[in-house]
Design an enzyme around this catalytic site. Structure first.
Site, PDB file in Angstrom:
ATOM      1  N   ILE A   1       0.846  -1.300  -0.062  1.00 55.33           N
ATOM      2  CA  ILE A   1       0.029   0.174   0.121  1.00 55.33           C
ATOM      3  C   ILE A   1       0.900   1.371  -0.109  1.00 55.33           C
ATOM      4  O   ILE A   1       1.707   1.357   0.723  1.00 55.33           O
ATOM      5  CB  ILE A   1      -0.895   0.108   1.322  1.00 55.33           C
ATOM      6  CG1 ILE A   1      -1.597  -1.338   1.237  1.00 55.33           C
ATOM      7  CG2 ILE A   1      -2.107   1.256   1.132  1.00 55.33           C
ATOM      8  CD1 ILE A   1      -2.699  -1.514   2.630  1.00 55.33           C
ATOM      9  N   ASP A   2       0.565   2.118  -0.883  1.00 51.67           N
ATOM     10  CA  ASP A   2       1.475   3.188  -1.146  1.00 51.67           C
ATOM     11  C   ASP A   2       0.565   4.683  -0.648  1.00 51.67           C
ATOM     12  O   ASP A   2      -0.538   4.582  -0.994  1.00 51.67           O
ATOM     13  CB  ASP A   2       1.760   3.695  -2.517  1.00 51.67           C
ATOM     14  CG  ASP A   2       2.660   2.457  -3.284  1.00 51.67           C
ATOM     15  OD1 ASP A   2       3.049   1.652  -2.580  1.00 51.67           O
ATOM     16  OD2 ASP A   2       2.463   2.247  -4.547  1.00 51.67           O
TER      17      ASP A   2
END
Length: 258
Positions: free
Chosen positions: A137-138
């Protein structure tokens, strides 16, 4: 349980690259040399992410000069390394996941595909086991609110970050790789506030990455957050035996590393 210290590598269009804010990508060179170096250092694990914009790349070094795909890179890297390797980038469906495992992945990392369909996590976990599925997850700060960012299409999602993370865990992810875009490549230290908030709401391992510029940054993070793994990229790329030195430093600080 001993804490894992995990180097992360980024592969782009034929080369290993240094990332900064998910935008600037400085070429480091041969995509295998660092893997071989990590192998001699006996690293706990390696995360290798493909951020290429195309599917075929020219790999050039002293011994070879011909077209390769990321699968070729995976095969060669896994053959040269005895540590577990996580491969990610471009996994969109079950066939892609199977191909990654068949070509050397011990675990896979998925990102963009499960933003559109979190059921993919359950599908992969049911077949390969949750322990082999990492959801990446960015995260980017937008108007002082943490937002999910998709670098593939440069899209910022309106999803509530914390609700999404709970959903990812519920669907069967074995671990979460948390990338802080604002800290990526800066050497300013980890976003401890964000990491602590997320770690407090999940029951699976969280692997934070982004911001490590000195060994003290690892210590600052571990003093404030109870983690079983931490990852870093650039800090290991430029100093010989930096991984070993980091481990020795953290052991002297009384952290439980192998």
């Amino acid at each position: 349980m001993k804490i894992r210290l995990i180097p992360i590598l980024f592969f782009k269009d034929g080369n290993l690259v240094r990332s900064e804010n998910f935008d600037l990508h400085q070429i480091l060179g041969d995509p295998f040399i660092q893997v071989e170096r990590y192998n001699t250092w006996n690293v706990d694990e390696i995360i290798y992410i493909n951020i290429s914009t195309s599917t075929n790349y020219e790999i050039r070094n002293k011994t070879e000069q011909h077209s390769k795909t990321f699968l070729d890179v995976m095969k060669k890297a896994s053959e040269r390394c005895f540590s577990p390797i996580v491969f990610g980038g471009g996994i969109e469906n079950l066939n892609d996941a199977k191909t990654y495992f068949q070509n050397g992945a011990d675990k896979i990392s998925i990102n963009s595909s499960c933003l559109e369909n979190t059921d993919l996590i359950s599908e992969f976990a049911n077949i390969f086991g949750s322990q082999s599925i990492i959801v990446s997850i960015d995260v980017k700060l937008v108007n002082n609110i943490y937002k999910i960012y998709n670098s593939k299409n440069e899209k910022i999602y309106d999803y509530d970050l914390f609700d999404y993370i709970k959903e990812v865990e519920k669907k069967g992810a074995g671990e979460i790789l948390l990338n802080s875009i604002d800290r990526d490549g800066t050497g300013l230290g980890y976003d401890i506030n964000l990491i602590k908030k997320i770690n407090d709401i999940i029951n699976i391992p969280l692997i934070p990455v982004g911001g490590a510029g000195k060994f003290e940054d690892f210590k600052d993070l571990l003093v404030n957050v109870n983690l079983s793994a931490i990852a870093a990229g650039n800090i290991f790329n430029f100093t010989e035996r930096s991984y070993e030195k980091a481990k020795n430093y953290l052991k002297k600080e009384k952290f439980n590393f192998r």
